[in-house]
Design a protein around this motif. Structure first.
Motif, PDB file in Angstrom:
ATOM      1  N   GLU A 471      11.762  -4.480  -6.349  1.00  0.00           N
ATOM      2  CA  GLU A 471      11.610  -5.808  -5.745  1.00  0.00           C
ATOM      3  C   GLU A 471      12.652  -6.023  -4.652  1.00  0.00           C
ATOM      4  O   GLU A 471      12.353  -6.580  -3.586  1.00  0.00           O
ATOM      5  CB  GLU A 471      11.726  -6.895  -6.820  1.00  0.00           C
ATOM      6  N   LEU A 474      11.638  -3.931  -1.704  1.00  0.00           N
ATOM      7  CA  LEU A 474      10.546  -4.548  -0.971  1.00  0.00           C
ATOM      8  C   LEU A 474      11.054  -5.635  -0.024  1.00  0.00           C
ATOM      9  O   LEU A 474      10.667  -5.680   1.156  1.00  0.00           O
ATOM     10  CB  LEU A 474       9.535  -5.134  -1.963  1.00  0.00           C
ATOM     11  N   ARG A 475      11.932  -6.510  -0.511  1.00  0.00           N
ATOM     12  CA  ARG A 475      12.465  -7.597   0.326  1.00  0.00           C
ATOM     13  C   ARG A 475      13.263  -7.046   1.506  1.00  0.00           C
ATOM     14  O   ARG A 475      13.107  -7.486   2.647  1.00  0.00           O
ATOM     15  CB  ARG A 475      13.353  -8.525  -0.509  1.00  0.00           C
ATOM     16  N   ARG A 478      11.067  -5.251   4.122  1.00  0.00           N
ATOM     17  CA  ARG A 478      10.280  -6.208   4.917  1.00  0.00           C
ATOM     18  C   ARG A 478      11.144  -6.845   6.006  1.00  0.00           C
ATOM     19  O   ARG A 478      10.676  -7.056   7.137  1.00  0.00           O
ATOM     20  CB  ARG A 478       9.693  -7.287   4.000  1.00  0.00           C
ATOM     21  N   SER A 500       1.809   1.422  -7.168  1.00  0.00           N
ATOM     22  CA  SER A 500       1.585  -0.002  -6.913  1.00  0.00           C
ATOM     23  C   SER A 500       2.658  -0.556  -5.984  1.00  0.00           C
ATOM     24  O   SER A 500       2.384  -1.440  -5.169  1.00  0.00           O
ATOM     25  CB  SER A 500       1.587  -0.775  -8.233  1.00  0.00           C
ATOM     26  N   TYR A 501       3.893  -0.043  -6.117  1.00  0.00           N
ATOM     27  CA  TYR A 501       4.961  -0.479  -5.210  1.00  0.00           C
ATOM     28  C   TYR A 501       4.854   0.246  -3.871  1.00  0.00           C
ATOM     29  O   TYR A 501       5.082  -0.331  -2.813  1.00  0.00           O
ATOM     30  CB  TYR A 501       6.334  -0.235  -5.829  1.00  0.00           C
ATOM     31  N   LYS A 503       2.389   1.238  -2.163  1.00  0.00           N
ATOM     32  CA  LYS A 503       1.417   0.672  -1.222  1.00  0.00           C
ATOM     33  C   LYS A 503       1.870  -0.684  -0.680  1.00  0.00           C
ATOM     34  O   LYS A 503       1.363  -1.137   0.355  1.00  0.00           O
ATOM     35  CB  LYS A 503       0.039   0.562  -1.892  1.00  0.00           C
ATOM     36  N   ARG A 504       2.837  -1.310  -1.383  1.00  0.00           N
ATOM     37  CA  ARG A 504       3.346  -2.606  -0.904  1.00  0.00           C
ATOM     38  C   ARG A 504       4.530  -2.437   0.046  1.00  0.00           C
ATOM     39  O   ARG A 504       4.829  -3.334   0.826  1.00  0.00           O
ATOM     40  CB  ARG A 504       3.770  -3.469  -2.097  1.00  0.00           C
ATOM     41  N   PHE A 505       5.221  -1.296  -0.048  1.00  0.00           N
ATOM     42  CA  PHE A 505       6.373  -1.087   0.828  1.00  0.00           C
ATOM     43  C   PHE A 505       5.903  -0.981   2.287  1.00  0.00           C
ATOM     44  O   PHE A 505       4.950  -0.237   2.576  1.00  0.00           O
ATOM     45  CB  PHE A 505       7.114   0.203   0.453  1.00  0.00           C
ATOM     46  N   PRO A 506       6.581  -1.651   3.212  1.00  0.00           N
ATOM     47  CA  PRO A 506       6.176  -1.593   4.637  1.00  0.00           C
ATOM     48  C   PRO A 506       6.702  -0.332   5.313  1.00  0.00           C
ATOM     49  O   PRO A 506       7.551  -0.379   6.195  1.00  0.00           O
ATOM     50  CB  PRO A 506       6.815  -2.853   5.218  1.00  0.00           C
ATOM     51  N   LEU A 540      -3.126   5.739   2.615  1.00  0.00           N
ATOM     52  CA  LEU A 540      -2.336   4.519   2.815  1.00  0.00           C
ATOM     53  C   LEU A 540      -2.048   4.266   4.293  1.00  0.00           C
ATOM     54  O   LEU A 540      -1.244   3.393   4.630  1.00  0.00           O
ATOM     55  CB  LEU A 540      -1.009   4.623   2.043  1.00  0.00           C
TER      56      LEU A 540
END
Length: 587
Positions: A471, A474-475, A478, A500-501, A503-506, A540
């Motif tokens: 988490e 991720l912040r 971003r 799952s993480y 694919k969320r990481f930029p 991805l």
């Protein structure tokens, strides 16, 4: 006298009352006790009190003891009458201790204090003892004592909370020094072996950070109880700091005894611990030093046990190591290296090399990875594998990492301005750097100072670093991505990413670790892993760069299977800025 529930102070006050009452009777006669006195003592005090009482003659031979004496020591009257009190000696005190005792009796008419004696079964224990002479002619001596084993920890807390750990009820570092100094002196006198164990809980900070201090406190209390279950009554445990404990093993027969204790501790402490909905599995690292082979004083034994503990950490989880002299040599070498590294940044001994990154289809240089190098004035080039871990541990990685970032950005800006070369510079972020609260502002400040447009900077984090606190990762990513720079995951495939993480990481790029590329043509498993990474990245919408490419066959395999970028010795090793410019000109 009933001692249940009494504090040590209350107990000692009652002992003093008994002593004064006894002395009052005994001092009325310089000879043996009168019939009335003897009856009073036997019926009122001797038989009924739980404290031990003994009376000697002028030659210090025991002439009478009470049932309390037998209960505490294990000796019956028949076994001790006619013998000297030295039968009780534990050998923990030297002759100077007893000389001071009798000098105080001569000068003050009384000695009172803590003393360690030995029971009939061989157990050593602490007493609170009062000794007074009998009569004006000193026709003998009266001794009154009680077993204060149960009061020791309480007394530590009462005397000085600074010596006592409130969480685990264990003595702390201050008492370790006192106790260990005493035990070393005792072992020297009696020519006995003893051992010091230092134990560190692995990854304790991670538990605190992820589950909170409540979980950390429960873990420490549980570890304290488990450690005590592994030891003898004569052994002692201390809590030294956040996640570190010390253990003194008294009078061991051989060094292997310490090994057996360490193995038992590792096994017991590795049992799962339930906290709320989480089941925690904890491992430890233990270092062992033995008196006298590994040190003949407190400081040396502790230092060497710590060196062994550090070696145990290096060897892997749930490990113990005995001290070896080479460990200190390595520690000294690392300390020297750290000292020199501090000077290196000030003396301009550090430099940044650049390894080209190529578009695989055109073999055109499109980027470069900035790699730190250290040229020592006397030792020459020092391997990053030697000094980077020391920089991480010491915190030097923060100023050094910022210097690398600034130097690389400045160099990329120079190439952009003077040669119109749009080189994307990749800079690795260490774990310590990534955890900095001001990381984003630091990167922004460097870009502003150097004037490099953010699109020409790529920041690399390792896969394992990204998953430590996903988490937070991720912040942070971003925020960095919003500034316009590129993000890549380094050493991909060596960690344990959660898709799952991921694919969320930029992120923009996955970097295939060299360990998979090395045997890509001979090892079917490595080839399958590389193909899977390429497929995952493309699904991805990410690009792939492979590092460690050293042969045309590897390059061709990667090209055929869709890898966009490569770097490796096939094209160029890391080089100085001047040599890199020549490579650009050639390409």
């Amino acid at each position: 006298m009933n001692t249940t529930g009494k504090t040590k102070k209350e107990l000692l006050d009652e002992l003093e009352k008994i002593r004064l009452e006894l002395q009052g009777f005994l001092e009325r006669s310089d000879s043996h006790l009168s019939k009335l006195q003897k009856e009073y003592l036997e019926e009122t005090i001797f038989i009924n009190v739980s404290e031990g009482i003994l009376i000697t003659d002028s030659m210090c031979r025991i002439i009478n003891v009470n049932p309390g004496f037998t209960h505490i020591t294990g000796y019956t009257p028949q076994e001790v009458i006619g013998r000297k009190p030295s039968i009780l000696k534990s050998n923990k005190h030297d002759q100077q201790f007893y000389n001071k005792m009798f000098l105080e009796i001569d000068q003050n008419g009384k000695w009172q204090g803590e003393i360690w004696n030995r029971r009939k079964n061989g157990e050593i224990y602490p007493q609170w003892l009062t000794i007074v002479p009998l009569g004006a002619n000193r026709s003998g001596f009266l001794g009154i004592f009680t077993d204060i084993t149960r009061y020791i920890n309480k007394d530590i807390k009462i005397k000085n909370p600074a010596y006592y750990d409130p969480l685990t009820s264990l003595p702390n570092r201050h008492l370790l020094h006192d106790r260990l100094s005493f035990m070393v002196s005792h072992a020297k006198r009696n020519k006995k072996l003893m051992s010091v164990l230092l134990l560190d809980i692995n990854r304790f900070k991670v538990i605190n950070d992820t589950l909170g201090f409540g979980a950390g406190d429960l873990l420490l209390q549980t570890m304290s109880n488990r450690l005590q279950s592994c030891l003898r009554d004569v052994d002692t445990i201390f809590r030294l700091g956040n996640d570190e404990f010390a253990i003194i093993l008294e009078e061991i027969a051989q060094p292997q005894d310490a090994s057996r204790v360490a193995k038992r501790i590792l096994a017991v402490c590795a049992l799962p611990l339930q906290f709320s909905d989480h089941e925690l599995y904890v491992t430890s690292s233990i270092g062992i030093s033995i008196f006298p082979t590994d040190g003949e004083d407190m400081e040396t034994l502790l230092k060497n046990a710590e060196a062994a503990m550090n070696r145990a950490k290096e060897m892997g989880i749930n490990n113990y190591q005995h001290y070896k002299p080479a460990m200190n040599a390595k520690a000294f070498e690392q300390l020297t290296l750290e000292h020199n590294l501090r000077k290196a940044l000030k003396n301009n001994e550090l430099m940044v090399y650049y390894q080209p990154q190529l578009d695989l289809a055109t073999e055109k240089i499109i980027g470069a990875e900035a790699l730190l190098r250290w040229k020592h004035p006397d030792l020459g080039m020092i391997s990053p594998a030697q000094f980077i871990p020391i920089a991480e541990e010491s915190g030097l990685i923060l100023p050094i990492g910022e210097w690398v970032l600034r130097t690389a950005c400045k160099q990329a800006k120079t190439w952009l301005d003077t040669q119109n070369k749009k080189i994307v510079i990749s800079v690795n972020l260490s774990a310590r750097q990534f955890q900095q609260q001001d990381l984003v502002s630091t990167v922004n400040k460097v870009l502003q100072e150097t004037g490099l447009p953010p699109r020409y900077l790529e920041l690399e984090i390792t896969e394992s670093l990204g998953m430590k606190n996903p988490e937070l990762t991720l912040r942070t990513l971003r925020e960095l991505k919003s500034m316009g720079m590129h993000i890549s995951i380094d050493d991909f495939g060596t960690g344990y990413s959660s898709l799952s993480y991921l694919k969320r990481f930029p992120i923009d790029t996955l970097k295939v670790d060299r360990s998979f590329v090395m045997d890509i043509q001979t090892d079917a498993n490595d080839a399958a892993i590389v193909l899977a990474i390429i497929a995952l990245a493309h699904s991805l919408k990410l690009k792939v760069i492979a590092e460690g490419v050293e042969s045309r066959e590897q390059s061709q395999f990667l090209l055929e299977h869709g890898c966009e970028m490569v770097q490796g010795f096939l094209f160029s090793p890391p080089v100085t800025p001047e040599e890199f410019e020549k490579l650009i000109a050639k390409k």
